[in-house]
Design an enzyme around this catalytic site. Structure first.
Site, PDB file in Angstrom:
ATOM      1  N   ALA A  94      55.472  38.276  27.244  1.00 28.39           N
ATOM      2  CA  ALA A  94      55.699  39.707  27.413  1.00 28.39           C
ATOM      3  C   ALA A  94      56.252  39.927  28.814  1.00 28.39           C
ATOM      4  CB  ALA A  94      54.402  40.483  27.236  1.00 28.39           C
TER       5      ALA A  94
ATOM      6  N   ARG B 186      51.341  57.458  36.683  1.00 23.57           N
ATOM      7  CA  ARG B 186      50.274  56.909  37.514  1.00 23.57           C
ATOM      8  C   ARG B 186      49.780  57.973  38.478  1.00 23.57           C
ATOM      9  NH1 ARG B 186      51.782  50.778  38.341  1.00 23.57           N
ATOM     10  NH2 ARG B 186      52.017  50.340  36.125  1.00 23.57           N
TER      11      ARG B 186
ATOM     12  N   HIS C 145      51.506  52.183  31.827  1.00 20.46           N
ATOM     13  CA  HIS C 145      52.537  51.167  31.586  1.00 20.46           C
ATOM     14  C   HIS C 145      52.880  51.212  30.101  1.00 20.46           C
ATOM     15  CE1 HIS C 145      48.853  48.207  31.324  1.00 20.46           C
ATOM     16  NE2 HIS C 145      48.746  49.217  30.516  1.00 20.46           N
TER      17      HIS C 145
ATOM     18  N   VAL D 253      48.313  38.458  30.645  1.00 15.30           N
ATOM     19  CA  VAL D 253      49.128  37.260  30.451  1.00 15.30           C
ATOM     20  C   VAL D 253      48.481  36.077  31.171  1.00 15.30           C
ATOM     21  CG1 VAL D 253      51.351  38.402  30.117  1.00 15.30           C
ATOM     22  CG2 VAL D 253      50.578  37.876  32.434  1.00 15.30           C
TER      23      VAL D 253
ATOM     24  N   GLN E 286      59.341  52.668  32.044  1.00 14.55           N
ATOM     25  CA  GLN E 286      59.271  51.213  31.974  1.00 14.55           C
ATOM     26  C   GLN E 286      59.953  50.737  30.704  1.00 14.55           C
ATOM     27  OE1 GLN E 286      55.331  49.543  32.122  1.00 14.55           O
ATOM     28  NE2 GLN E 286      55.342  49.440  34.349  1.00 14.55           N
TER      29      GLN E 286
ATOM     30  N   TRP F 170      46.165  49.920  38.287  1.00 16.39           N
ATOM     31  CA  TRP F 170      46.764  51.058  37.591  1.00 16.39           C
ATOM     32  C   TRP F 170      45.975  52.310  37.928  1.00 16.39           C
ATOM     33  CZ3 TRP F 170      45.976  46.282  35.523  1.00 16.39           C
ATOM     34  CH2 TRP F 170      47.119  45.596  35.130  1.00 16.39           C
TER      35      TRP F 170
END
Lengths: 347, 817
Positions: free
Chosen positions: A310, A199, A173, A256, A213, A156
């Site tokens: 997610a 970004r 994000h 995740v 997003q 990122w």
């Protein structure tokens, strides 16, 4: 005298046939059936008729009056209809001339896509929520298991905001809303989060420094990766067509575990391999995975009791895929000649 | 990372094609982004052997070479200085496609037989450049002595190269061995590890000293003497090039080869150029500098970990070595460094020096310190293979805290709990075994658990969820079923703000405006331009007063004009209008974006959802039915008068406003329930011009704070009964002072009529000889209706009288008769 009645009859009927306008009809009506018309005159002349013939004479005049009235009505209807058709004929227009436009504008394609996607998830039981674009580094990174100085942070490229002690960033994000949502509520949690992201990235045909997003999050007991797969497949088929094939593959995101890359078969080449899918037959549309136990712990959830998943997707990319938009920069140049092409009511 | 497929298949023999391998790796998390082909153009090129060399009759620098390639035997004319009998070479037959050896740009040509100085050349022996392998065109490419004569070159040397994206967790796969382990686990095959040399530890005291043990976890130093530096063999150069590295010399190539193969970076120093011949690992001292291998003189800050000799830095640890101690043809004694460094430190240094190298990319992901030993022993095996006669004379291994395999215990139930599907025990155990995790299924406290020993190179596997991912990805995510979530649902309530935004958007679209989304960032110039003359900043940015605090500002904006989070939508929409007016005569746009009002320095700003509307240029384009006319204040006011009642904003008012960016006589504050919620007005021509719009065009702007609207309170419709009786229209022409606002006159009429007036509409304004100077006559059509009865003439007369009274008292108005 009865000859006279017949003469008038012949004359009246002949004239009625001649009368071809409303005005001529009115004049005819006055002449024969008016208060001082021929029929009234005929009736008045009954005194000149021998008394024994009077009843027959009277009947004949009355019969004529009725006949003429009936014929008049009939003729009048004919004339009116003919007059109307003349008028209508005269009113003919070039039906291909442009109409008087109702000025209607349009929604930005990104707004349309956000509505379409969030509606699908609303119907699957997810609530739409929003969060701040200017965000603490804690929510954007640390709480999402992306520590300071970790190489994962390089994924990122971030725009930072002037601050004093605390790290503040433009969120790269929508994932910080996973943390904010879970901090505010107890399971079950099911939300979708649309919003702007930023970004520090060079802009080209497929990259924008400012984009949108949509994040999704489901946390509860008994939430599994199979649900994630089914939910995303359902979503992709609603958005891109029921015939879509989907692919789930392993990928890495620090927040995740297990991590997932979700792709659909390329709708341009039907999976054969083309320029859009870079010859692979698959188009990646989002990243996802099971919420990392550390992330659950960070918000005070017990990871032994709760599981969750997610996902996050780029909205512009979805629009580009769905409508064949060749260049992401078109979205924010604001050119009405581009935007107007999306002026349509949602299906 | 580039992985040549031949190299990979040497470690994991398999019949799978490159494409199939790529597919398997990609599905398991090692994404193959591309497969490139080496030798895809090599038709009609074979491995040949040079049988004899004869002088060219007419040229001193050319020779005639007879080359045997099995079914073909040709004589070629060549000027290659390095050709010799017995060599294996690449022989191109007529019709072969080759790169032009003399062209600077890559240029493909088709080979034809030719006559050179009177002698026929039937083919060509090729240089690396002609084959597209490198820029080398000094001589022909000499193949390994084992090369099978007569075999097509593509079969012998052609390769495919996988280009892998290495995500931050994949340090264990950042090498050919690592990818081989992954592939082996996926297809159920053991890896054939490359040969390594035994290395007895022993060496002089003080050869290596670690002064910064917090940043350097391990250092293996090996001294190799009697080294002869020269080019590395062709096979090694070939592999380095296929993997994207440039061959340098045999010593450097060995270190790079080991890094590509094992993922362990190494550095070779010329020991004779190290002061006192020893190494110190320490932090840089203030003012220290080093000239690195890339020829850049670099200043080192004290956070930088350096490899030093007795006096000065000779390398930036984990990033790049120093020029002064590099390996040269004169080097006789090598000190080989195989070390392990703290990942964050390497990452910081690489960023600070803006020097991303193959080495730093690996170290900053966190290498396994045990890998250092494998790297060192592999390198020594290669030294012994490539440089016969070299001798290992000292080996030190400083490794105070050896890393041991991590034992991990996962409840057996974790797999179905996370995945929503279960797999048989045997399959789960087999998968973990293939990954070299030594799994063991046990009963512990009455429940089944799987105990594994995670190899130290798998630093990414630390918790049970990681093991679940390992099982799932090796079996394949495609084995997961598709389900929908079970269990408790949540009410799907949409927030008032989202609903409001949606209603606003839909109404404005129906009113003919097009939604834009603009970058929410501006610069100081744009904010100054909001004040006519742009001498300083205006005291209001659109709707909002200029904040006392500094605006929200980016430290590293993409471009200077996107440095400040906007405090109003006005500059964004003016910019959009300016762009669009270049191509359109009529612009009608809106944005429901945010403005960012600063709070404290360490606080997040107030992100307020705001509506901006802008009309510019023509209102209607000329067509069959309309004349074109410029927009003005009332066009946008009409839009707001449609919008606000529709979204439930009651009691809408407009009151004159003085605003720095707006026309002094055509600007209003928008009030709902008496509370200011927005502004409306024509933009000041000087402001219009400052945004590069023709100042003769009118631009109308409105900004409404949608959050404020919600705070003020939107209301559902208040129903009034619908009358069965005919409504009655009456006209009122009211003469008032020129300065009297029309709203007040309408209010007076409403007040006089009470509930019986259902609408009051202004339809004409008259100024002229029929009324006194300084006055105007406003003509209203009032519609009266009572819900429960027809209105009688008497009642209407009474109403008229009451209205007249109100007009007289409230606005000094007289009815015209």
């Amino acid at each position: 005298m009865s000859g006279e009645v017949e003469r008038i009859r012949q004359q009246a009927l002949a004239e009625l046939q001649q009368a071809s306008s409303t005005a001529a009809l009115a004049e005819w009506h006055g002449r024969y059936l008016g208060r001082r018309g021929e029929l009234t005159q005929l009736m008045r002349r009954i005194s000149q008729v021998p008394p024994e013939e009077r009843p027959a004479y009277g009947q004949a005049v009355n019969a004529l009056k009725e006949e003429l009235a009936a014929r008049f009505e009939q003729r009048e209807a004919e004339v009116k209809r003919s007059e109307l058709s003349q008028r209508l004929a005269a009113e003919a227009v070039d039906v291909t001339l442009p109409g008087r436009a109702a000025d209607v504008g349009g929604l930005h394609p990104v707004t349309q896509m956000i509505r379409e996607v969030t509606t699908i998830f609303n119907h699957l039981g997810f609530q739409t929520v929003e969060g701040p674009e200017v965000e603490y580094g804690y929510y954007a990174f640390d709480a999402l298991n992306i520590p300071q100085d970790h190489p994962a942070r390089d994924v990122w490229d971030t725009i930072f905001i002037v601050s004093d002690q605390k790290e503040i960033v433009l969120r790269p994000h929508t994932s910080p809303m996973q943390i904010r949502t879970m901090e505010r509520r107890q399971p079950p949690v099911r939300v979708v989060v649309p919003g702007r992201c930023y970004r520090f990235e060079a802009v080209d045909a497929t990259h924008e420094w400012h984009f949108h997003q949509i994040e999704g999050l489901a946390v509860d007991e008994h939430i599994t990766m199979a649900d994630l797969k089914g939910t995303l497949a359902e979503f992709a088929r609603q958005l891109f067509g029921q015939e879509r094939k989907v692919r789930f593959r392993c990928d890495y995101f620090p927040f995740v575990e297990p991590g997932v890359d979700f792709a659909i078969d390329c709708m341009f080449c039907r999976g054969e391999g083309c320029r859009v899918c870079k010859g692979t037959g698959w188009i990646e549309i989002l990243g996802a995975g099971m919420v990392h136990p550390q992330v659950l712990r960070n918000v005070g959830y017990d990871p032994e009791r709760y599981t969750g998943w997610a996902f996050g997707m780029g909205v512009e990319r979805l629009v580009m895929l769905k409508y064949g938009v060749p260049d992401i920069r078109l979205f924010y140049q604001g050119d009405l000649r581009f935007l107007a092409q999306f002026n349509r009511a949602l299906a | 990372m580039k992985v040549p497929v031949r190299w990979l298949k040497e470690l994991v023999p398999t019949e799978l094609s490159a494409r199939e391998i790529a597919e398997r790796l990609t599905l398991a998390g090692l994404e193959v982004e591309a497969i490139t082909e080496i030798g895809s153009t090599w038709d009609n090129i074979y491995v040949g052997v040079v049988e004899r060399i004869e002088p060219h009759p007419n040229a001193d620098r050319l020779v005639l070479a007879t080359v045997d390639a099995g079914t073909h035997r040709l004589t070629v004319v060549t000027g290659a200085p390095n050709i010799a009998p017995g060599q294996k070479v690449a022989l191109a037959l007529p019709g072969a496609t080759l790169y032009d050896g003399h062209s600077v740009e890559p240029k493909l040509i088709t080979l034809k037989p030719s006559t050179i100085r009177g002698v026929r050349s039937e083919g060509m022996v090729c240089s690396e450049k002609e084959l597209g392998l490198s820029d080398e065109h000094e001589g022909i490419m000499v193949l390994h002595a084992d090369a099978p004569v007569g075999v097509p070159l593509r079969e012998y040397l052609g390769d495919q190269v996988l280009e892998l994206e290495i995500t931050p967790n994949l340090v264990h796969a950042f090498s050919v061995v690592g990818v081989a382990r992954e592939l082996g686990a996926l297809i159920g095959q053991r890896v054939r590890y490359p040969e390594r040399a035994p290395l007895p530890v022993g060496g002089p005291e003080g050869l290596v000293t670690i002064e910064a043990p917090d940043l350097c976890y391990r250092f293996v130093g090996v001294v190799i003497e009697d080294v002869k530096v020269g080019p590395s063999p062709w096979w090694m150069q070939q592999r380095l090039q296929a993997a994207g590295m440039r061959p340098i010399n045999n010593v450097v190539d060995i270190t790079n080869y080991v890094m590509l193969e094992w993922g362990q970076p190494q550095h070779a120093f010329d020991r004779d150029r190290l002061r006192e011949g020893r190494i110190v690992v320490r932090r840089a001292r203030p003012g220290e500098k080093i000239e690195t291998l890339d020829g850049v003189l670099r200043e080192l800050d004290p956070d930088t970990l350096v490899i030093a000799d007795a006096e000065r830095p000779v390398g930036i640890a984990g990033v790049m070595g120093g020029l002064e101690s590099e390996i040269t043809e004169q080097t006789r004694t090598v000190l080989l460094e195989t070390a392990n460094f703290e990942m964050r430190s390497i990452r910081r240094t690489a960023r600070a020096q803006r020097l991303r190298t193959e080495a730093s990319a690996r170290f900053e992901r966190g290498l396994d310190p045990n890998l250092a030993w494998e790297g060192a022993t592999r390198a020594i095996a290669l030294f012994q293979q490539l440089i016969p006669g070299c001798r290992v004379t000292a080996v030190v291994d400083i490794y105070p805290n050896p890393r041991l395999p991590r034992q991990l215990c996962m409840p057996r139930s974790e797999i179905p709990r996370l995945l929503g599907v279960d797999f048989p025990d045997e399959l789960v155990l087999e998968v973990l075994d293939r990954l070299e995790f030594q799994p063991e299924l046990r009963q512990e406290d009455g429940r089944a658990v799987i105990i594994v020993q995670v190899p130290t190179y798998r630093s990414d596997v630390t918790i049970a969820a990681d093991l679940v991912e390992e099982v799932a990805r090796v079996i394949g995510y495609h084995e997961l079923p598709e389900a929908l979530p079970l269990g408790r649902t949540v009410p799907v309530e949409i927030s008032p703000e989202l609903r409001l935004v949606r209603a606003v958007q839909d109404t404005l679209v129906a009113a003919g405006l097009t939604e834009v989304i603009t970058y929410p960032m501006v610069d100081e110039a744009a904010l100054r331009a909001l004040l006519p003359g742009a001498a300083t900043f205006p005291d209001r940015y659109g709707l909002y007063p200029r904040p006392e605090r500094e605006l929200v500002r980016a430290v590293n904006p993409i471009r200077p004009e996107w440095a400040i989070m906007r405090p109003s939508l006005l500059p964004s929409l003016l910019r959009s209008a300016a762009e669009n007016l270049k191509f359109n005569r009529a612009v009608a746009i809106f944005e429901t974006g945010k403005v960012y009002l600063p709070r404290g320095l360490d606080e997040l700003p107030d992100e307020r959802r705001t509506l901006g509307c802008l009309l510019a240029g023509a209102r209607h384009l000329r067509d069959l039915y309309h004349e074109e006319r410029p927009v003005d204040y009332f066009d946008l006011k009409g839009v707001l008068e449609t919008l606000l009642p529709r979204i439930g904003a009651p009691d809408l008012r407009f009151r004159p406003l003085t605003h720095p960016s707006l026309h002094p006589g055509r600007a209003a504050e928008v009030l709902v329930k008496g509370q200011p919620v927005g502004i409306l007005g024509e933009v000041h021509p000087e402001v219009v011009e400052a945004f590069e719009i023709d100042p003769d065009l009118r631009v109308v702007f409105a900004e409404i704070d949608l959050q404020r609207l919600l705070e003020v309170g939107l209301e559902p419709p208040r129903l009034r009964p619908v009358s069965r009786y005919q409504p009655i229209d009456q006209d009122f022409a009211v003469v008032v002072d020129e300065a009297t606002p029309a709203t007040e006159v309408a209010d007076a009429i409403m007040a006089g009529a009470g509930a019986l007036a259902v609408s009051v509409r202004l339809f004409d304004i008259y100024r002229g000889p029929a009324i006194p100077a300084g006055k105007k006559s406003l003509a209203f059509r009032v519609t009266f209706s009572a819900p429960d009865r027809p209105l009688s003439d008497e009642e209407l007369a009474r109403l008229r009288e009451r209205i007249e009274g109100h007009l007289r008292r409230r606005v000094k108005g007289e009815l015209r008769r």
